[in-house]
Design a protein around this motif. Sequence first.
Motif, PDB file in Angstrom:
ATOM      1  N   ASP A 169       0.807  -1.217   0.000  1.00 46.48           N
ATOM      2  CA  ASP A 169       0.000   0.000   0.000  1.00 46.48           C
ATOM      3  C   ASP A 169       0.847   1.276   0.000  1.00 46.48           C
ATOM      4  O   ASP A 169       0.684   2.148   0.860  1.00 46.48           O
ATOM      5  CB  ASP A 169      -0.942  -0.003   1.206  1.00 46.48           C
ATOM      6  CG  ASP A 169      -1.981   1.125   1.136  1.00 46.48           C
ATOM      7  OD1 ASP A 169      -2.303   1.560   0.015  1.00 46.48           O
ATOM      8  OD2 ASP A 169      -2.445   1.566   2.208  1.00 46.48           O
ATOM      9  N   PRO A 170       1.779   1.430  -0.964  1.00 47.66           N
ATOM     10  CA  PRO A 170       2.554   2.672  -1.029  1.00 47.66           C
ATOM     11  C   PRO A 170       1.695   3.816  -1.557  1.00 47.66           C
ATOM     12  O   PRO A 170       0.677   3.596  -2.227  1.00 47.66           O
ATOM     13  CB  PRO A 170       3.672   2.329  -2.012  1.00 47.66           C
ATOM     14  CG  PRO A 170       3.038   1.335  -2.936  1.00 47.66           C
ATOM     15  CD  PRO A 170       2.106   0.514  -2.076  1.00 47.66           C
ATOM     16  N   ASP A 171       2.106   5.051  -1.271  1.00 50.33           N
ATOM     17  CA  ASP A 171       1.378   6.212  -1.788  1.00 50.33           C
ATOM     18  C   ASP A 171       1.625   6.379  -3.279  1.00 50.33           C
ATOM     19  O   ASP A 171       0.718   6.731  -4.034  1.00 50.33           O
ATOM     20  CB  ASP A 171       1.813   7.471  -1.040  1.00 50.33           C
ATOM     21  CG  ASP A 171       1.496   7.393   0.437  1.00 50.33           C
ATOM     22  OD1 ASP A 171       0.301   7.239   0.782  1.00 50.33           O
ATOM     23  OD2 ASP A 171       2.437   7.452   1.251  1.00 50.33           O
ATOM     24  N   GLN A 172       2.860   6.162  -3.694  1.00 48.41           N
ATOM     25  CA  GLN A 172       3.232   6.310  -5.091  1.00 48.41           C
ATOM     26  C   GLN A 172       4.072   5.101  -5.495  1.00 48.41           C
ATOM     27  O   GLN A 172       4.696   4.461  -4.642  1.00 48.41           O
ATOM     28  CB  GLN A 172       4.027   7.613  -5.312  1.00 48.41           C
ATOM     29  CG  GLN A 172       3.265   8.863  -4.944  1.00 48.41           C
ATOM     30  CD  GLN A 172       4.129  10.115  -4.969  1.00 48.41           C
ATOM     31  OE1 GLN A 172       5.337  10.060  -5.154  1.00 48.41           O
ATOM     32  NE2 GLN A 172       3.505  11.261  -4.777  1.00 48.41           N
ATOM     33  N   LEU A 220      -2.483   0.369  -9.129  1.00 53.23           N
ATOM     34  CA  LEU A 220      -2.075   0.935  -7.850  1.00 53.23           C
ATOM     35  C   LEU A 220      -2.505   2.391  -7.697  1.00 53.23           C
ATOM     36  O   LEU A 220      -2.955   2.810  -6.631  1.00 53.23           O
ATOM     37  CB  LEU A 220      -0.560   0.816  -7.689  1.00 53.23           C
ATOM     38  CG  LEU A 220      -0.061  -0.592  -7.364  1.00 53.23           C
ATOM     39  CD1 LEU A 220       1.412  -0.734  -7.684  1.00 53.23           C
ATOM     40  CD2 LEU A 220      -0.314  -0.916  -5.890  1.00 53.23           C
ATOM     41  N   GLN A 221      -2.390   3.157  -8.762  1.00 52.89           N
ATOM     42  CA  GLN A 221      -2.690   4.580  -8.658  1.00 52.89           C
ATOM     43  C   GLN A 221      -4.191   4.880  -8.757  1.00 52.89           C
ATOM     44  O   GLN A 221      -4.622   5.972  -8.375  1.00 52.89           O
ATOM     45  CB  GLN A 221      -1.947   5.360  -9.746  1.00 52.89           C
ATOM     46  CG  GLN A 221      -0.431   5.283  -9.647  1.00 52.89           C
ATOM     47  CD  GLN A 221       0.141   5.807  -8.330  1.00 52.89           C
ATOM     48  OE1 GLN A 221       1.129   5.308  -7.816  1.00 52.89           O
ATOM     49  NE2 GLN A 221      -0.486   6.832  -7.766  1.00 52.89           N
ATOM     50  N   CYS A 222      -4.981   3.924  -9.230  1.00 53.72           N
ATOM     51  CA  CYS A 222      -6.422   4.151  -9.368  1.00 53.72           C
ATOM     52  C   CYS A 222      -7.231   3.477  -8.261  1.00 53.72           C
ATOM     53  O   CYS A 222      -8.473   3.464  -8.327  1.00 53.72           O
ATOM     54  CB  CYS A 222      -6.904   3.655 -10.739  1.00 53.72           C
ATOM     55  SG  CYS A 222      -6.236   4.600 -12.124  1.00 53.72           S
ATOM     56  N   TRP A 262      -8.302   8.773  -2.916  1.00 53.34           N
ATOM     57  CA  TRP A 262      -8.628   9.594  -1.743  1.00 53.34           C
ATOM     58  C   TRP A 262      -7.409  10.398  -1.296  1.00 53.34           C
ATOM     59  O   TRP A 262      -7.519  11.585  -0.985  1.00 53.34           O
ATOM     60  CB  TRP A 262      -9.100   8.695  -0.596  1.00 53.34           C
ATOM     61  CG  TRP A 262      -9.487   9.488   0.627  1.00 53.34           C
ATOM     62  CD1 TRP A 262     -10.697  10.069   0.906  1.00 53.34           C
ATOM     63  CD2 TRP A 262      -8.624   9.820   1.731  1.00 53.34           C
ATOM     64  NE1 TRP A 262     -10.644  10.732   2.103  1.00 53.34           N
ATOM     65  CE2 TRP A 262      -9.386  10.598   2.642  1.00 53.34           C
ATOM     66  CE3 TRP A 262      -7.300   9.529   2.045  1.00 53.34           C
ATOM     67  CZ2 TRP A 262      -8.865  11.081   3.831  1.00 53.34           C
ATOM     68  CZ3 TRP A 262      -6.769  10.023   3.218  1.00 53.34           C
ATOM     69  CH2 TRP A 262      -7.546  10.781   4.103  1.00 53.34           C
ATOM     70  N   ARG A 263      -6.239   9.747  -1.264  1.00 49.50           N
ATOM     71  CA  ARG A 263      -5.028  10.459  -0.851  1.00 49.50           C
ATOM     72  C   ARG A 263      -4.680  11.584  -1.819  1.00 49.50           C
ATOM     73  O   ARG A 263      -4.074  12.585  -1.442  1.00 49.50           O
ATOM     74  CB  ARG A 263      -3.863   9.476  -0.751  1.00 49.50           C
ATOM     75  CG  ARG A 263      -3.981   8.477   0.393  1.00 49.50           C
ATOM     76  CD  ARG A 263      -2.985   7.349   0.253  1.00 49.50           C
ATOM     77  NE  ARG A 263      -3.247   6.287   1.220  1.00 49.50           N
ATOM     78  CZ  ARG A 263      -2.888   5.022   1.063  1.00 49.50           C
ATOM     79  NH1 ARG A 263      -2.231   4.662  -0.045  1.00 49.50           N
ATOM     80  NH2 ARG A 263      -3.173   4.127   1.979  1.00 49.50           N
ATOM     81  N   THR A 264      -5.040  11.401  -3.086  1.00 54.05           N
ATOM     82  CA  THR A 264      -4.705  12.397  -4.096  1.00 54.05           C
ATOM     83  C   THR A 264      -5.650  13.587  -4.063  1.00 54.05           C
ATOM     84  O   THR A 264      -5.216  14.742  -4.202  1.00 54.05           O
ATOM     85  CB  THR A 264      -4.737  11.762  -5.498  1.00 54.05           C
ATOM     86  OG1 THR A 264      -3.806  10.672  -5.533  1.00 54.05           O
ATOM     87  CG2 THR A 264      -4.357  12.772  -6.573  1.00 54.05           C
TER      88      THR A 264
END
Length: 514
Positions: A367-370, A429-431, A437-439
């Motif tokens: 679960d990384p942010d990026q 991962l990014q979607c 939510w973090r974005t």
Amino acid sequence: MPVLRILLINVTHPAIGSRIPDDHLPPLGLLAIGGPLIDDGHEVRLIDADLAPTPTRALVEAVVHFDPDIVLFGHSGSTSGHPVIAEVAAAVARARPDIAIVYGGVYPTYHWREVLLTEPHVTAIVCGEGEETTRRLVRAMAQRQPFDHLPGLAFLSDGRPVRTAPAPLIGNLDAYRIGWELIDHARYSYWGGMRAVVAQFSRGCPHQCTYCGQNLFWKRWRHRDPVAFARELARLHREEGVKVINLADENPTSSRRAWKAFLEALIAEDVDLTLVGSTRAGDIVRDADILHLYRKAGVIRFLLGLENTDAATLERIRKGSTTATDRQAIRLLRRHGIISMATSVVGFREEADRDYWRMLRQLLAYDPDQVQILYATPHRWTPYFDEEADRTTIQPDQRRWDYKHQVLATQQMAPWRVLVWVKFIEAALQCRPKALWRTYLQPDREQRHAMRWYTAMGRRVWPYEIVSFFRERRIRDGPSLRAFWTRTPGRQVAERPEGLPVQEMPAPRMSQLP
């Protein structure tokens, strides 16, 4: 000592990271060379052609206009940037054969033989750390003295490449200042238009991962004085309006004591700086009790080189980490308001669909942010090169050896299939709802800005990489990796053992020395 006119050139780099973003960072390596040369009294100027694509003809015209005695080339993206440097240097030599050309960086340090054999107009190559070696070389040139006795150089002697003994490591990194006055800070930004610089707290890495050349190039890990480094960053903020510090270190946190001292010194400076960089997951876990200092000092994102989600692969490449440590580091960073960017590497020899599926599941669990997926790129000076020397090369264009292009064939996966998996994993991962939510919705304004900026870059890079894949040339039955990097003229190459004399070199070509 006579004063020389010295021109530092940062060529236009072909890498995606240089061409797609609107933000550009200053060339720290050349600035690190420029500061000592200015302090020695020379007239130094920088041309940064990486700010915007600059035709070779325009660069040569700028060189002729400045009328330098020496032109110095270097680039942080050394391997992929070399073809551009070679083209520009050759054009400068044709226009002004009296100008001395000096070349430094990681690529020429390890490929000095090939460079000198194929580019005889290069007067000298600075091997390894450049600050003191370049000063000594320029001093010899200014006094019209031979430089064959100086350590850390490679050059042609009677048409044969020779290299002197290695230069001693720089013990005190604070003895050489960065030539910040060579740039207009208003032209450099990062993190979405915020004024920025690249800075370096430490050099090298104490770990010996097989795919990395940091340990070989820098020899051992060293760091600057923590208080002096914090003071320099604070000055850049107060006097130049710098907001973002992009740490060039491979592993700035290697020494907990030194890193903690730096964080405390920067906090004491009370400046509103944003710090981004890279480190190891193990260091984050080690520093769980001082991560609040990271955030208070301005650290907003750390890139964690996870490299792979397979325990056997991590052991084979001597990463010195575990999947459990990687997962824990990401959670610790999030708990302290620091964004995690996880990098993973693909393109290993026997990868199959099941490996990419495992990678996706593991990254989802992390679960990384990026996330950033890179391609295995075995440079010749790394142990990984010897392990993969018999693999087939599919990318003949050296400008694409930048970790963002697949350069070696895999046994079970066609290149198009690898690309599909890479893009699918990135998109998945990014979607995710968590990532979205973090974005767009998280309450922390600084983190939200960072996530949106990265997402905006991804929307441009993602389709660019797909379109480029179909435009670029690949070869099906290319040479082996070893053959690809040993395509040099069949001429004898001599290396000077330490302590043995070489034939005295004549004074280099110079233009109207005082």
